[in-house]
Design an enzyme around this catalytic site. Structure first.
Site, PDB file in Angstrom:
ATOM      1  N   ASP A 113     -19.058 -12.323 -10.875  1.00 41.26           N
ATOM      2  CA  ASP A 113     -18.478 -12.691  -9.579  1.00 41.26           C
ATOM      3  C   ASP A 113     -18.582 -11.523  -8.607  1.00 41.26           C
ATOM      4  O   ASP A 113     -18.790 -10.372  -9.014  1.00 41.26           O
ATOM      5  CB  ASP A 113     -17.006 -13.104  -9.763  1.00 41.26           C
ATOM      6  CG  ASP A 113     -16.437 -13.865  -8.570  1.00 41.26           C
ATOM      7  OD1 ASP A 113     -17.184 -14.178  -7.623  1.00 41.26           O
ATOM      8  OD2 ASP A 113     -15.221 -14.150  -8.589  1.00 41.26           O
ATOM      9  N   LYS A 114     -18.408 -11.865  -7.329  1.00 42.29           N
ATOM     10  CA  LYS A 114     -18.380 -10.876  -6.252  1.00 42.29           C
ATOM     11  C   LYS A 114     -17.127 -11.139  -5.439  1.00 42.29           C
ATOM     12  O   LYS A 114     -16.747 -12.296  -5.241  1.00 42.29           O
ATOM     13  CB  LYS A 114     -19.628 -11.089  -5.392  1.00 42.29           C
ATOM     14  CG  LYS A 114     -19.852 -10.135  -4.288  1.00 42.29           C
ATOM     15  CD  LYS A 114     -19.485 -10.446  -2.877  1.00 42.29           C
ATOM     16  CE  LYS A 114     -19.252 -11.769  -2.321  1.00 42.29           C
ATOM     17  NZ  LYS A 114     -18.813 -11.773  -0.902  1.00 42.29           N
ATOM     18  N   HIS A 115     -16.473 -10.082  -5.003  1.00 40.90           N
ATOM     19  CA  HIS A 115     -15.291 -10.277  -4.150  1.00 40.90           C
ATOM     20  C   HIS A 115     -15.372  -9.301  -2.989  1.00 40.90           C
ATOM     21  O   HIS A 115     -15.699  -8.134  -3.181  1.00 40.90           O
ATOM     22  CB  HIS A 115     -14.018 -10.022  -4.965  1.00 40.90           C
ATOM     23  CG  HIS A 115     -12.767 -10.358  -4.219  1.00 40.90           C
ATOM     24  ND1 HIS A 115     -12.245 -11.630  -4.155  1.00 40.90           N
ATOM     25  CD2 HIS A 115     -11.935  -9.587  -3.476  1.00 40.90           C
ATOM     26  CE1 HIS A 115     -11.157 -11.631  -3.431  1.00 40.90           C
ATOM     27  NE2 HIS A 115     -10.940 -10.401  -2.994  1.00 40.90           N
ATOM     28  N   THR A 139     -13.919 -17.810   2.872  1.00 41.26           N
ATOM     29  CA  THR A 139     -14.968 -18.697   2.343  1.00 41.26           C
ATOM     30  C   THR A 139     -14.440 -20.123   2.193  1.00 41.26           C
ATOM     31  O   THR A 139     -15.149 -21.098   2.459  1.00 41.26           O
ATOM     32  CB  THR A 139     -15.473 -18.148   0.993  1.00 41.26           C
ATOM     33  OG1 THR A 139     -15.973 -16.823   1.220  1.00 41.26           O
ATOM     34  CG2 THR A 139     -16.575 -18.999   0.398  1.00 41.26           C
ATOM     35  N   ARG A 169       5.110 -10.567  -0.598  1.00 41.37           N
ATOM     36  CA  ARG A 169       4.565  -9.379   0.088  1.00 41.37           C
ATOM     37  C   ARG A 169       4.195  -9.713   1.526  1.00 41.37           C
ATOM     38  O   ARG A 169       4.409  -8.912   2.446  1.00 41.37           O
ATOM     39  CB  ARG A 169       3.311  -8.873  -0.638  1.00 41.37           C
ATOM     40  CG  ARG A 169       3.606  -8.180  -1.942  1.00 41.37           C
ATOM     41  CD  ARG A 169       2.323  -8.008  -2.744  1.00 41.37           C
ATOM     42  NE  ARG A 169       1.306  -7.280  -2.010  1.00 41.37           N
ATOM     43  CZ  ARG A 169      -0.015  -7.446  -2.176  1.00 41.37           C
ATOM     44  NH1 ARG A 169      -0.479  -8.326  -3.036  1.00 41.37           N
ATOM     45  NH2 ARG A 169      -0.857  -6.733  -1.484  1.00 41.37           N
ATOM     46  N   SER A 189      -3.483  -7.466  -7.393  1.00 42.14           N
ATOM     47  CA  SER A 189      -3.573  -8.840  -6.920  1.00 42.14           C
ATOM     48  C   SER A 189      -5.002  -9.373  -7.058  1.00 42.14           C
ATOM     49  O   SER A 189      -5.241 -10.438  -7.633  1.00 42.14           O
ATOM     50  CB  SER A 189      -3.118  -8.879  -5.453  1.00 42.14           C
ATOM     51  OG  SER A 189      -3.381 -10.123  -4.883  1.00 42.14           O
ATOM     52  N   LYS A 229      -6.582 -12.054 -10.583  1.00 41.22           N
ATOM     53  CA  LYS A 229      -7.270 -13.350 -10.450  1.00 41.22           C
ATOM     54  C   LYS A 229      -8.660 -13.287 -11.081  1.00 41.22           C
ATOM     55  O   LYS A 229      -9.140 -14.260 -11.666  1.00 41.22           O
ATOM     56  CB  LYS A 229      -7.363 -13.747  -8.976  1.00 41.22           C
ATOM     57  CG  LYS A 229      -5.993 -14.163  -8.434  1.00 41.22           C
ATOM     58  CD  LYS A 229      -5.996 -14.364  -6.936  1.00 41.22           C
ATOM     59  CE  LYS A 229      -6.022 -13.073  -6.185  1.00 41.22           C
ATOM     60  NZ  LYS A 229      -5.246 -12.975  -4.980  1.00 41.22           N
ATOM     61  N   LYS A 230      -9.307 -12.142 -10.980  1.00 42.09           N
ATOM     62  CA  LYS A 230     -10.652 -11.998 -11.556  1.00 42.09           C
ATOM     63  C   LYS A 230     -10.575 -11.977 -13.086  1.00 42.09           C
ATOM     64  O   LYS A 230     -11.421 -12.555 -13.762  1.00 42.09           O
ATOM     65  CB  LYS A 230     -11.327 -10.719 -11.040  1.00 42.09           C
ATOM     66  CG  LYS A 230     -11.487 -10.694  -9.543  1.00 42.09           C
ATOM     67  CD  LYS A 230     -12.377 -11.823  -9.058  1.00 42.09           C
ATOM     68  CE  LYS A 230     -12.313 -12.023  -7.574  1.00 42.09           C
ATOM     69  NZ  LYS A 230     -12.939 -13.264  -7.141  1.00 42.09           N
TER      70      LYS A 230
HETATM   71  N1  URA Z   1      -6.614 -10.248  -1.386  1.00 39.17           N
HETATM   72  C1  URA Z   1      -5.834 -10.540  -2.456  1.00 39.17           C
HETATM   73  O1  URA Z   1      -6.146 -11.427  -3.244  1.00 39.17           O
HETATM   74  N2  URA Z   1      -4.725  -9.838  -2.651  1.00 39.17           N
HETATM   75  C2  URA Z   1      -4.351  -8.826  -1.818  1.00 39.17           C
HETATM   76  O2  URA Z   1      -3.337  -8.214  -2.063  1.00 39.17           O
HETATM   77  C3  URA Z   1      -5.161  -8.546  -0.707  1.00 39.17           C
HETATM   78  C4  URA Z   1      -6.307  -9.266  -0.514  1.00 39.17           C
END
Ligand code: URA
Length: 432
Positions: free
Chosen positions: A80-82, A120, A168, A183, A187-188
């Site tokens: 993946d790319k983020h 996206t 947050r 964060s 998820k990754k």
């Molecule tokens: N994107 C995220 O998923 N989390 C963050 O804290 C900032 C950007």
């Protein structure tokens, strides 16, 4: 179990938290025994006191494990790319099918626009019928059969992050390097990746406006990811100008389609896409070195296999089967198109202002519940050093909105001497 307030006090006083204490706090975030006030105070304590590397790794892992963690049994690597977000950053739409066409599997979970940057998920929302929330089973099937799927965040993956992020967002604690790292990576990790490349944007259109900030985030993400067992590299890339010459939603989908079909090949966009793709292929063992990876990526663009993977992904997730053949028939178009002309040479661009102008046109949100207009935005945006007299074309819902967008575009561009050209990829952080 330690009381949440004791964990908060420890961090408030700048003392380290043990991994099991972090795990217990995250378990409480997930099951609701940690209240909103606790979570807000914890986030603020972390904001001011920071987390040492082992604490960051423990927080990332605990949030990743707060919901389902995907496992894959596929004949190729899961990659993946983020991106930290920018303007005209439509790389994901092109890159996921390119990597899929090279033999990788890309389960990409994307977000909505954040702040001045586009998302996206919002761009995909301009494709009629495309289901960006198909459920985990359909997501997994699409990744398996097509090689890539781009969807929105699901409640099943990293629910602790979802809750903490929302808190947050309204307590002034988004901009904590430690919390951003945990964060993104939680998820990754939950997506069960074998390799990740981070695109850390830097410049006038990025969250990380200074190079040291971008470097710190890149280092943090790479070290925490490696600490949690996920092979990761980060590229720091230039966001002192829009990456693509299109900014908006449908206009960026159209741009990505043109790129995949070879109609458009703007050098900056191409360079960043290839550099990120090369990191993914090397991380996944699909190429031995960057040069070989770039060749493979160029080959799947030239053969049309990357475009085909995109078309299949769109059709599998409910979009039109002939989107690539006739994008203009399916993608919504704005009723007003207005070229904005200005003589002289582009000396600099306040890129963030262009992102804000897209929001003002209705292409982004000012409140979470806002419905966005997929038709609006800009195309043919001039890059630094351009001198052909066109700053860009405004796509607007009506003449009044076009007037405001035209004024914003003119204000965002500074004319003068041509600037020194900046490399699209500024630095790489990571092993190998
Ligand atoms: N994107 C995220 O998923 N989390 C963050 O804290 C900032 C950007």
């Amino acid at each position: 179990m330690r009381l949440p307030q004791e964990t908060i006090r420890t961090k408030r006083d700048g003392l380290p938290l043990a991994p099991e204490e972090i795990r217990a706090f995250v378990a409480g975030l997930t099951d609701g025994t940690v209240g909103e006030g606790h979570a807000a105070a914890f986030a603020m304590a972390v904001f001011f006191r920071g987390l040492a590397l082992p604490e960051r790794v423990a927080l990332t892992r605990a949030m990743a494990e707060s919901g389902r963690v995907l496992t894959w049994d596929l004949p190729g690597p899961v990659l993946d790319k983020h991106s930290t977000g920018g303007i005209g950053d439509t790389v994901s739409l092109a890159l996921a099918p390119m990597v899929a066409a090279c033999g990788g599997y890309v389960p990409m979970i994307s977000g909505r626009g954040l702040g001045h940057t586009g998302g996206t998920l919002d761009k995909l929302g301009s494709i009629p019928g495309y289901d960006a929330m198909p459920g985990l089973d359909a997501f997994r099937r699409t990744v398996r059969h097509v090689g890539c799927a781009i969807i929105g965040q699901t409640a099943e993956l990293a629910p602790a992050d979802r809750r903490l992020y929302a808190i947050r967002d309204v307590t002034g604690t988004v901009e904590s390097l430690d919390l951003i790292t945990a964060s993104i990576l939680s998820k990754k990790l939950a997506a069960g990746l074998d390799g990740l490349v981070m695109d850390v944007k830097h410049g006038s259109g990025a969250f990380m406006a200074t190079l040291p900030e971008a470097q710190a985030l890149a280092e943090s993400i790479v070290t925490v990811a490696e600490g949690a067992g996920l092979r990761t590299a980060a590229l720091i890339t230039d966001m002192d100008a829009p990456l693509a010459s299109a900014a908006g939603n449908a206009v960026e989908v159209a741009y990505a389609i043109d790129y995949l079909k070879g109609v458009t090949r703007e050098p900056r966009f191409h360079a960043v896409t290839l550099a990120l793709g090369a990191e993914m292929l090397v991380a996944g063992g699909l190429a031995r070195h960057a040069a070989g990876a770039v060749e493979r990526l160029e080959a799947v663009l030239a053969s049309g296999r990357a475009a085909e993977a995109f078309a299949q992904m769109v059709a599998t997730l409910g979009g039109p089967a002939d989107l690539l053949d006739e994008p203009e028939r399916h993608l919504p178009a704005a009723p007003v198109r207005r070229p904005v002309r200005q003589t002289g040479t582009v000396a600099g661009i306040a890129t963030r202002e262009i992102g804000l102008a897209v929001i003002e046109l209705g292409g982004g949100r000012t409140r979470p519940e806002d419905v966005i207009d997929p038709r609006v935005g800009f195309t043919q945006l001039a890059g630094p050093g351009a001198c052909d007299g066109l700053l860009g074309i405004v796509h607007a819902a009506d003449e009044a909105a076009a007037d405001r967008a035209e004024a914003a575009l003119r204000a965002a561009y500074r004319m003068g001497a041509a600037p020194e050209s900046r490399a699209p990829v500024l630095e790489r952080v990571g092993a190998g």
